[in-house]
Design a protein around this motif. Sequence first.
Motif, PDB file in Angstrom:
ATOM      1  N   UNK A   9      35.275 -21.886  59.116  1.00  0.00           N
ATOM      2  CA  UNK A   9      34.370 -22.498  58.150  1.00  0.00           C
ATOM      3  C   UNK A   9      34.846 -22.120  56.760  1.00  0.00           C
ATOM      4  N   UNK A  10      34.183 -22.641  55.739  1.00  0.00           N
ATOM      5  CA  UNK A  10      34.586 -22.339  54.366  1.00  0.00           C
ATOM      6  C   UNK A  10      34.625 -20.829  54.151  1.00  0.00           C
ATOM      7  N   UNK A  11      35.752 -20.334  53.639  1.00  0.00           N
ATOM      8  CA  UNK A  11      35.899 -18.911  53.369  1.00  0.00           C
ATOM      9  C   UNK A  11      36.513 -18.122  54.497  1.00  0.00           C
ATOM     10  N   UNK A  12      36.630 -18.712  55.701  1.00  0.00           N
ATOM     11  CA  UNK A  12      37.268 -18.005  56.817  1.00  0.00           C
ATOM     12  C   UNK A  12      38.730 -17.716  56.473  1.00  0.00           C
ATOM     13  N   UNK A  13      39.223 -16.569  56.933  1.00  0.00           N
ATOM     14  CA  UNK A  13      40.617 -16.195  56.705  1.00  0.00           C
ATOM     15  C   UNK A  13      41.329 -16.154  58.048  1.00  0.00           C
ATOM     16  N   UNK A  14      42.422 -16.895  58.158  1.00  0.00           N
ATOM     17  CA  UNK A  14      43.206 -16.929  59.387  1.00  0.00           C
ATOM     18  C   UNK A  14      44.599 -16.380  59.108  1.00  0.00           C
ATOM     19  N   UNK A  15      45.157 -15.718  60.108  1.00  0.00           N
ATOM     20  CA  UNK A  15      46.484 -15.158  59.943  1.00  0.00           C
ATOM     21  C   UNK A  15      46.570 -14.118  58.861  1.00  0.00           C
ATOM     22  N   UNK A  16      45.418 -13.549  58.468  1.00  0.00           N
ATOM     23  CA  UNK A  16      45.356 -12.520  57.419  1.00  0.00           C
ATOM     24  C   UNK A  16      45.961 -13.003  56.103  1.00  0.00           C
ATOM     25  N   UNK A  17      46.002 -14.325  55.933  1.00  0.00           N
ATOM     26  CA  UNK A  17      46.661 -14.843  54.721  1.00  0.00           C
ATOM     27  C   UNK A  17      46.049 -16.121  54.181  1.00  0.00           C
ATOM     28  N   UNK A  20      40.266 -20.686  54.310  1.00  0.00           N
ATOM     29  CA  UNK A  20      39.866 -22.075  54.502  1.00  0.00           C
ATOM     30  C   UNK A  20      39.056 -22.571  53.309  1.00  0.00           C
ATOM     31  N   UNK A  21      39.432 -23.763  52.812  1.00  0.00           N
ATOM     32  CA  UNK A  21      38.741 -24.370  51.665  1.00  0.00           C
ATOM     33  C   UNK A  21      37.858 -25.529  52.132  1.00  0.00           C
ATOM     34  N   UNK A  22      38.409 -26.423  52.949  1.00  0.00           N
ATOM     35  CA  UNK A  22      37.613 -27.548  53.438  1.00  0.00           C
ATOM     36  C   UNK A  22      38.317 -28.198  54.619  1.00  0.00           C
ATOM     37  N   UNK A  23      37.578 -29.048  55.329  1.00  0.00           N
ATOM     38  CA  UNK A  23      38.127 -29.789  56.462  1.00  0.00           C
ATOM     39  C   UNK A  23      38.797 -31.058  55.957  1.00  0.00           C
ATOM     40  N   UNK A  30      41.859 -31.170  68.009  1.00  0.00           N
ATOM     41  CA  UNK A  30      42.306 -30.376  66.872  1.00  0.00           C
ATOM     42  C   UNK A  30      41.507 -30.707  65.615  1.00  0.00           C
ATOM     43  N   UNK A  31      41.562 -29.786  64.679  1.00  0.00           N
ATOM     44  CA  UNK A  31      41.038 -29.998  63.331  1.00  0.00           C
ATOM     45  C   UNK A  31      42.101 -29.554  62.331  1.00  0.00           C
ATOM     46  N   UNK A  32      42.114 -30.194  61.168  1.00  0.00           N
ATOM     47  CA  UNK A  32      43.036 -29.820  60.105  1.00  0.00           C
ATOM     48  C   UNK A  32      42.226 -29.417  58.885  1.00  0.00           C
ATOM     49  N   UNK A  33      42.572 -28.255  58.323  1.00  0.00           N
ATOM     50  CA  UNK A  33      41.862 -27.707  57.172  1.00  0.00           C
ATOM     51  C   UNK A  33      42.821 -27.551  55.997  1.00  0.00           C
ATOM     52  N   UNK A  42      47.369 -20.054  44.129  1.00  0.00           N
ATOM     53  CA  UNK A  42      47.535 -21.439  43.697  1.00  0.00           C
ATOM     54  C   UNK A  42      48.214 -22.326  44.720  1.00  0.00           C
ATOM     55  N   UNK A  43      48.837 -21.730  45.739  1.00  0.00           N
ATOM     56  CA  UNK A  43      49.513 -22.512  46.759  1.00  0.00           C
ATOM     57  C   UNK A  43      48.518 -22.938  47.831  1.00  0.00           C
ATOM     58  N   UNK A  44      48.551 -24.221  48.188  1.00  0.00           N
ATOM     59  CA  UNK A  44      47.656 -24.753  49.211  1.00  0.00           C
ATOM     60  C   UNK A  44      48.459 -25.224  50.419  1.00  0.00           C
ATOM     61  N   UNK A  45      47.874 -25.028  51.607  1.00  0.00           N
ATOM     62  CA  UNK A  45      48.515 -25.428  52.852  1.00  0.00           C
ATOM     63  C   UNK A  45      47.539 -26.234  53.692  1.00  0.00           C
ATOM     64  N   UNK A  46      48.068 -26.959  54.649  1.00  0.00           N
ATOM     65  CA  UNK A  46      47.248 -27.581  55.689  1.00  0.00           C
ATOM     66  C   UNK A  46      47.373 -26.714  56.937  1.00  0.00           C
ATOM     67  N   UNK A  47      46.233 -26.330  57.505  1.00  0.00           N
ATOM     68  CA  UNK A  47      46.214 -25.499  58.705  1.00  0.00           C
ATOM     69  C   UNK A  47      45.629 -26.327  59.843  1.00  0.00           C
ATOM     70  N   UNK A  48      46.415 -26.515  60.894  1.00  0.00           N
ATOM     71  CA  UNK A  48      45.949 -27.290  62.036  1.00  0.00           C
ATOM     72  C   UNK A  48      45.526 -26.346  63.163  1.00  0.00           C
ATOM     73  N   UNK A  49      44.280 -26.460  63.566  1.00  0.00           N
ATOM     74  CA  UNK A  49      43.733 -25.652  64.649  1.00  0.00           C
ATOM     75  C   UNK A  49      43.637 -26.517  65.905  1.00  0.00           C
ATOM     76  N   UNK A  50      44.250 -26.054  67.006  1.00  0.00           N
ATOM     77  CA  UNK A  50      44.192 -26.771  68.275  1.00  0.00           C
ATOM     78  C   UNK A  50      43.739 -25.821  69.367  1.00  0.00           C
ATOM     79  N   UNK A  51      43.112 -26.388  70.385  1.00  0.00           N
ATOM     80  CA  UNK A  51      42.656 -25.605  71.530  1.00  0.00           C
ATOM     81  C   UNK A  51      43.631 -25.828  72.682  1.00  0.00           C
ATOM     82  N   UNK A  52      44.067 -24.751  73.306  1.00  0.00           N
ATOM     83  CA  UNK A  52      45.036 -24.849  74.396  1.00  0.00           C
ATOM     84  C   UNK A  52      44.591 -24.015  75.581  1.00  0.00           C
TER      85      UNK A  52
END
Length: 500
Positions: A9-17, A20-23, A30-33, A42-52
């Motif tokens: 959710x907003x503010x969650x931290x994944x990979x210790x780095x 999350x800003x928005x969906x 899957x979802x992409x954030x 200042x650097x922004x990334x797309x993070x794709x979460x999938x269930x396996x």
Amino acid sequence: MMQKPSRLEYGSIVGERYRIVRTLGTGGMSRVFMAEDLKLPGKQWAVKESVAEPQMMKLIRTEAEMLISLSHPRLPRIVDFFEHPPSGAVYLVMDYIEGMTLEAYMKGYQGHIPQREIIPFALQVLDVLDYLHTRQTPVIYRDLKPTNIMLTPEMEFKLIDFGIARSYKPELNQDTVKLGTVGFAAPEQYGAGQTDARSDLYSLGALLLYLCTGGKYSEWTSGVERYIRGELPRHLIPVIRKLLRQHPEERFQSAGEVIEELRRSAEFQPAQHGASVSEPSNTLLEYAGTRVVAVLGVSSGSGATHTAIAVSHYLARRSCSVALVELHSTAKAFARLQAVVEGAPAGRTSSSRRFEVDGVHYWQQTSRADVISLLGGSYRFIVLDLGSGQDNERLEEFLRADYPLVVGSGAEWRAQEIIGLARSLQRHPQHKWNYCLPLAPLEAVRRLRKELDHEKVFALPFHSDPFERDGEMDQVLDELFRGAIPDTRKKRFGFLKRQR
């Protein structure tokens, strides 16, 4: 929707780095954030979460490693992969691409995007498919559709969402998982066969049919020809029809084969003198395929513009139609040249950004969107003068060119400028690069060839007037463009003589 709720959710931290800003989007599994990088402010990334499922994790790790190894201007970089075993979630971190999907872009045109954009678009998609399919272990994308193609503000197409891409494995008779989007996926993605490069080509055919029918059809059914827009080049119909054959062996067998077919048989609209780049002409000419030459200087004053002019007029003398494009918005060289050619009084500028010298069409201060339009013109060659700037836009044009030319000094004390550029871009394929060293001795050429482990290093002779034919320069350029152009000659424009 995902079968399991996301733990992010907003503010969650994944990979210790990554915070999350928005969906950005949600798919079947899957979802992409959008996420901000805590280590690179200042650097922004797309993070794709999938269930396996647990039994799929080994396969997913292998496929993630494959995706991270990809490097192409039309693909997002995938820079990180990690797992969260308690939830069964896996994460891919990739470039965040600003823009809109092709589907959204089509809606802006009520389904009728400009016809001049369709073939250049197809060639861009084929370029990236050719890259994927010709890797040592071919990569099959398997989900080519309008919502998986992003159009950036600079009119750059990029493939996104590699959720079901896979490596082709010759020893398998069929795919482990049958996936794809109905209407765009090849029949074998739901049958007993294994998908291969021809499956992606079927999807390209479906995509082109979708564009050519205003979003009405993506499968070849009876009577579909009636809905294909009348202003489109007629040669596209048999190309699309062959791409959409039910049996893979009846289709084109490679992306390169489709590219050659389009270049061999296409009819394009040529640019007219004084017209806007984006305004089509009514005259259709036979077209043999546009090749792009990109000339990049490693530093200011290295001779990029001089070399670009010399190359353009060399090509024009070989009976090639040539556009020379000044792809940097603050450059003044072409404006000064236009004033000389047109005899304009000092300080007065022309209202037209296009002028002609001995058959070469010069375009001043041109944008990337204009270059895409020119690719749909009648030119055999487009030469891009990139100057010495190395911003992202110009670097991407350099990297995707058919003939990338690096212009730098042959002086020993400046050799690190060229070596540094090559090393800074070492993750990109460099086999097509050509290094041009004005006035360099042969020893400098040999030294740089050894240092770079690259044979395409050329010494450019003294050539005071780039508009004028020079025998020694022609010999160098004959070698550089060997096999790409006919060996004919045209009358030339003596620029320095007209100055006297």
